[in-house]
Design an enzyme around this catalytic site. Structure first.
Site, PDB file in Angstrom:
ATOM      1  N   LYS A 152       4.870  -6.326  -3.067  1.00 52.47           N
ATOM      2  CA  LYS A 152       5.740  -4.975  -2.583  1.00 52.47           C
ATOM      3  C   LYS A 152       6.577  -5.690  -1.179  1.00 52.47           C
ATOM      4  CE  LYS A 152       5.049  -2.016   0.857  1.00 52.47           C
ATOM      5  NZ  LYS A 152       4.461  -1.100   1.649  1.00 52.47           N
TER       6      LYS A 152
ATOM      7  N   ASP B  67       5.906   1.882  -3.187  1.00 51.87           N
ATOM      8  CA  ASP B  67       4.849   2.037  -2.104  1.00 51.87           C
ATOM      9  C   ASP B  67       4.052   3.564  -2.677  1.00 51.87           C
ATOM     10  OD1 ASP B  67       6.543   4.174  -1.477  1.00 51.87           O
ATOM     11  OD2 ASP B  67       6.853   3.313   0.789  1.00 51.87           O
TER      12      ASP B  67
END
Length: 223
Positions: free
Chosen positions: A127, A145
């Protein structure tokens, strides 16, 4: 009596794009930074911490050092003291120090514009690498997320049990040229209209429009 039907997935995708573009035509990057290095460190600090808190902490960190050459010289204890409000400070301070050293040793002090190289750095997962690739280097990426994972489920765009599957599903549904902006647009929408507590899948404009027949709260699977 006419019953309003829930939208098909293709229609939901189109409505999400249209709505988010109208609300957030040019979404700003929420983490304050001045270059790829300061963005990388800020994103690392944002793990299990709000962007607002990170933006409060990073000015003090940049006073210590705002580039890998200077950061590598700062004692880990000093880094930890400054970033303590962000949480997980022992791990994060060591990661910031070590990744700064690696950037010097392997990349002449530059942040590499490469997924594999970024993900090999301490404290940098997929991420974080995706955020840096999209926001620092303008390369197509879709950083998922918990906000994006939750909304993608509420909007019927994925049934993935983890962020990895959600990322794959969203990349299939949305054009690549939309990914970088859409990632930010969904985050802003999640915070302002479709938060974990503020909407249960039946209240915000997108949830209501996509699923007009949904009467009970929708429970999203946690990643």
């Amino acid at each position: 009596m006419t019953t309003t039907l829930n939208l098909k997935k293709k229609e939901r995708v189109a409505f999400v794009l249209e709505t988010l573009q109208a609300l957030y035509p040019e979404p700003p990057i929420p983490l304050d930074h001045k270059d790829a290095y300061t963005l990388l460190v800020a994103v690392l600090l944002s793990a299990q911490c709000t962007d607002e808190r990170v933006n409060q902490v990073t000015p003090g960190l940049w006073q210590l050092a705002d580039n890998p050459f200077d950061m590598a010289k700062v004692p880990v204890e000093d880094i930890q003291q400054v970033i303590r409000p962000c949480g997980l400070s022992p791990q994060k301070s060591k990661a910031i120090s070590r990744l700064s050293q690696i950037l010097i040793e392997k990349y002449n002090g530059e942040v590499p514009a490469d997924f594999a190289a970024l993900e090999s750095l301490p404290g940098v997962g997929h991420k974080t690498a995706s955020v840096v690739m999209s926001q620092a280097f303008d390369q197509p990426a879709f950083a998922v997320d918990t906000h994006i994972h939750r909304l993608a489920q509420r909007w019927g765009l994925t049934n993935g049990k983890n962020v990895e599957q959600t990322e794959k599903d969203l990349k299939r549904l949305f054009p690549q040229h939309c990914w970088n902006k859409l990632h930010l647009q969904i985050i802003y929408y999640a915070r302002e209209h479709c938060s974990a507590r503020g909407c249960d899948g039946t209240r915000c404009m997108i949830c209501q429009h996509c699923y007009p027949n949904r009467k009970k709260p929708f429970i999203a699977l946690k990643p």
